[in-house]
Write a protein that holds these residues in place. Structure first.
Motif, PDB file in Angstrom:
ATOM      1  N   VAL A 197      43.181  43.294  33.544  1.00  0.00           N
ATOM      2  CA  VAL A 197      43.153  42.780  34.819  1.00  0.00           C
ATOM      3  C   VAL A 197      42.294  41.716  34.963  1.00  0.00           C
ATOM      4  CG1 VAL A 197      41.082  44.011  36.453  1.00  0.00           C
ATOM      5  CG2 VAL A 197      42.080  45.653  35.532  1.00  0.00           C
ATOM      6  N   ILE A 198      41.365  41.668  34.172  1.00  0.00           N
ATOM      7  CA  ILE A 198      41.010  39.607  33.797  1.00  0.00           C
ATOM      8  C   ILE A 198      40.914  39.447  32.557  1.00  0.00           C
ATOM      9  CG2 ILE A 198      38.461  38.689  33.676  1.00  0.00           C
ATOM     10  CD1 ILE A 198      37.035  41.694  35.403  1.00  0.00           C
TER      11      ILE A 198
ATOM     12  N   LEU B   8      35.492  33.061  37.372  1.00  0.00           N
ATOM     13  CA  LEU B   8      36.542  33.731  37.694  1.00  0.00           C
ATOM     14  C   LEU B   8      36.743  34.478  39.308  1.00  0.00           C
ATOM     15  CD1 LEU B   8      35.549  36.755  35.458  1.00  0.00           C
ATOM     16  CD2 LEU B   8      37.612  35.450  35.611  1.00  0.00           C
ATOM     17  N   LEU B   9      35.849  33.709  39.904  1.00  0.00           N
ATOM     18  CA  LEU B   9      36.356  33.725  40.935  1.00  0.00           C
ATOM     19  C   LEU B   9      36.349  32.974  42.360  1.00  0.00           C
ATOM     20  CD1 LEU B   9      32.563  36.024  42.057  1.00  0.00           C
ATOM     21  CD2 LEU B   9      35.339  36.506  42.152  1.00  0.00           C
TER      22      LEU B   9
ATOM     23  N   SER C 249      41.417  31.609  33.829  1.00  0.00           N
ATOM     24  CA  SER C 249      41.212  33.019  34.073  1.00  0.00           C
ATOM     25  C   SER C 249      42.251  33.268  34.628  1.00  0.00           C
ATOM     26  CB  SER C 249      39.640  33.031  34.348  1.00  0.00           C
ATOM     27  OG  SER C 249      39.516  32.834  35.400  1.00  0.00           O
ATOM     28  N   ARG C 250      42.259  34.642  34.901  1.00  0.00           N
ATOM     29  CA  ARG C 250      42.788  35.067  35.983  1.00  0.00           C
ATOM     30  C   ARG C 250      42.319  36.341  36.438  1.00  0.00           C
ATOM     31  NH1 ARG C 250      48.158  32.865  33.062  1.00  0.00           N
ATOM     32  NH2 ARG C 250      47.101  34.887  31.421  1.00  0.00           N
ATOM     33  N   VAL C 251      42.671  37.082  37.530  1.00  0.00           N
ATOM     34  CA  VAL C 251      41.696  38.111  37.948  1.00  0.00           C
ATOM     35  C   VAL C 251      43.114  39.107  38.526  1.00  0.00           C
ATOM     36  CG1 VAL C 251      39.840  39.234  39.495  1.00  0.00           C
ATOM     37  CG2 VAL C 251      40.147  37.494  38.119  1.00  0.00           C
TER      38      VAL C 251
ATOM     39  N   SER D 165      42.153  32.025  38.597  1.00  0.00           N
ATOM     40  CA  SER D 165      41.391  31.684  39.827  1.00  0.00           C
ATOM     41  C   SER D 165      41.419  30.884  40.544  1.00  0.00           C
ATOM     42  CB  SER D 165      39.962  32.523  38.885  1.00  0.00           C
ATOM     43  OG  SER D 165      40.042  33.235  38.304  1.00  0.00           O
TER      44      SER D 165
ATOM     45  N   LEU E  78      43.504  33.216  43.209  1.00  0.00           N
ATOM     46  CA  LEU E  78      42.989  34.490  43.946  1.00  0.00           C
ATOM     47  C   LEU E  78      42.807  34.827  45.617  1.00  0.00           C
ATOM     48  CD1 LEU E  78      40.736  35.559  41.801  1.00  0.00           C
ATOM     49  CD2 LEU E  78      39.183  34.175  43.726  1.00  0.00           C
TER      50      LEU E  78
ATOM     51  N   VAL F 274      39.270  42.698  45.128  1.00  0.00           N
ATOM     52  CA  VAL F 274      38.150  42.255  44.613  1.00  0.00           C
ATOM     53  C   VAL F 274      36.850  42.177  45.255  1.00  0.00           C
ATOM     54  CG1 VAL F 274      36.971  40.260  43.092  1.00  0.00           C
ATOM     55  CG2 VAL F 274      39.772  41.027  43.057  1.00  0.00           C
TER      56      VAL F 274
ATOM     57  N   VAL G 258      38.965  45.749  41.758  1.00  0.00           N
ATOM     58  CA  VAL G 258      38.140  45.707  41.087  1.00  0.00           C
ATOM     59  C   VAL G 258      36.675  45.395  41.795  1.00  0.00           C
ATOM     60  CG1 VAL G 258      37.546  43.447  38.730  1.00  0.00           C
ATOM     61  CG2 VAL G 258      40.269  44.118  40.077  1.00  0.00           C
TER      62      VAL G 258
ATOM     63  N   LEU H 269      32.806  42.671  40.343  1.00  0.00           N
ATOM     64  CA  LEU H 269      32.753  41.631  39.633  1.00  0.00           C
ATOM     65  C   LEU H 269      31.283  41.742  39.754  1.00  0.00           C
ATOM     66  CD1 LEU H 269      35.114  38.217  39.520  1.00  0.00           C
ATOM     67  CD2 LEU H 269      35.046  39.958  38.046  1.00  0.00           C
TER      68      LEU H 269
END
Ligand SMILES: Nc1ncnc2c1ncn2[C@@H]1O[C@H](COP(=O)(O)OP(=O)(O)OP(=O)(O)O)[C@@H](O)[C@H]1O
Ligand SMILES: [Mg+2]
Length: 306
Positions: free
Chosen positions: A3-4, A54-55, A65-67, A72, A76, A83, A156, A158
């Motif tokens: 997921v992350i 992440l955001l 990074s990937r969500v 990201s 995103l 999210v 998800v 955060l």
């Protein structure tokens, strides 16, 4: 699917005078689907910076990074509706009720009023939803923030320090709420500097220090990586008992009125046998579980860089 995913993430801040702060220093993270993932570290270790990366709120100096599989920095937008996030204290209109505040957010996103009532109920604000936001306690404000993050029923979440500033009862409430969100199949990524406090609600944790991950895995794995549990030995003559144990090759440390034996090289049976052979009968032998706080201190022992 992860997921992350964070790969070699690095973030440097530069002040106007040119001084460089390395907030995140080559971080790798891998968060599987479902459950609560604790992102733990002391103040200034880089938690908020990582969540901002992440955001897509902060551009990393290197790494990525990937969500939910989306990069990201670039993609995103394609997953953002799945999210929910709280970074720092969310802003609400002070003179409007909690319900009205959520109503604004809901109408912007085409979410129904029924959903607003459902999330208020979910975070325990069902009966206070019509009070003005300014009259909320800190704990209620935090819960309203969580309600806002839950509006679009995200896969998800955060959450940056959702228990910040709460009293012990408030921490327990938020912890239970987060636990239940993880149990219903969502992936909850939650940061905290209270290492010992949050271990009870997490399935997995990553421990951060100076922008680097120093331990990652299930809570049990990380606890084990910090060394074995200890045994508390209460006995009438602690000093003589300590000498007896030492002769038996079992180091024991005096602590207040009792002794503490590190269980990495021995077991409880050997301790009681050695003492009994010397005519010493402990009135208590109890295992002491190490917590994440202790693990952190052990893993960073001798670390003087901060
Ligand atoms: N916008 C910024 N400009 C310059 N330095 C920053 C900025 N944001 C964070 N830092 C620095 O980066 C480091 C990591 O900060 P960060 O806020 O990510 O830590 P944290 O783990 O969230 O800490 P806390 O537990 O106090 O919230 C700190 O040294 C901080 O001073
Ligand atoms: Mg922070």
């Amino acid at each position: 699917m992860r997921v992350i995913e964070v790969e070699q993430l690095r973030k440097e801040y530069r002040s106007l005078t040119g001084r460089k702060t390395v907030a995140v220093a080559g971080l790798d993270l891998s968060v599987p689907e479902g459950g609560v993932f604790g992102f733990l570290g002391p103040n200034g270790s880089g938690k908020t910076t990582t969540i901002r990366c992440l955001l897509g709120l902060v551009r990393p100096s290197a790494g990525r990074s990937r969500v939910l599989g989306a990069d990201s920095q670039r993609h995103l937008g394609s997953v953002i509706s799945r999210v929910g996030a709280i970074v720092e204290t969310p802003a609400f209109y002070p003179n409007c009720s909690g319900r009205r505040n959520l109503g604004f957010l809901a109408s912007l996103r085409g979410i129904s009023d029924e959903r607003v009532d459902a999330v208020l109920e979910r975070v325990g604000l069902g009966d206070r939803g019509r009070d003005p936001f300014r009259a909320y306690s800190l704990g209620m404000k935090q819960r309203l923030g969580l309600a806002a993050a839950l509006l679009q029923d995200p896969d998800v979440l955060l959450l940056d320090e959702p228990a910040n500033g709460l009293d012990p009862a408030g921490i327990v409430e938020i912890r239970e709420l987060i636990r239940s969100l993880g149990e219903e199949g969502r992936t909850v990524f939650v940061s905290s500097h209270l290492l010992g406090e949050v271990q009870q609600m997490c399935d997995r944790v990553a421990i951060l220090n100076h922008g680097q991950c120093i331990a990652q895995g299930t809570v049990d794995e990380v606890l084990a990586s910090g060394g074995a549990a200890q045994l508390v030995v209460r006995v009438d003559e602690p000093e003589r008992a300590r000498e007896v144990l030492e002769r038996a090759g079992i180091p024991a440390t005096p602590e207040q009125e009792h002794l503490v034996v590190d269980l990495s090289g021995t077991d409880g049976a050997r301790v009681s046998r050695a003492l009994a052979e010397a005519g010493l009968y402990p009135h208590e032998l109890s295992p002491r579980q190490v917590d994440l706080e202790t693990v952190f201190l052990r893993l960073t022992e001798g670390d003087t860089s901060g």
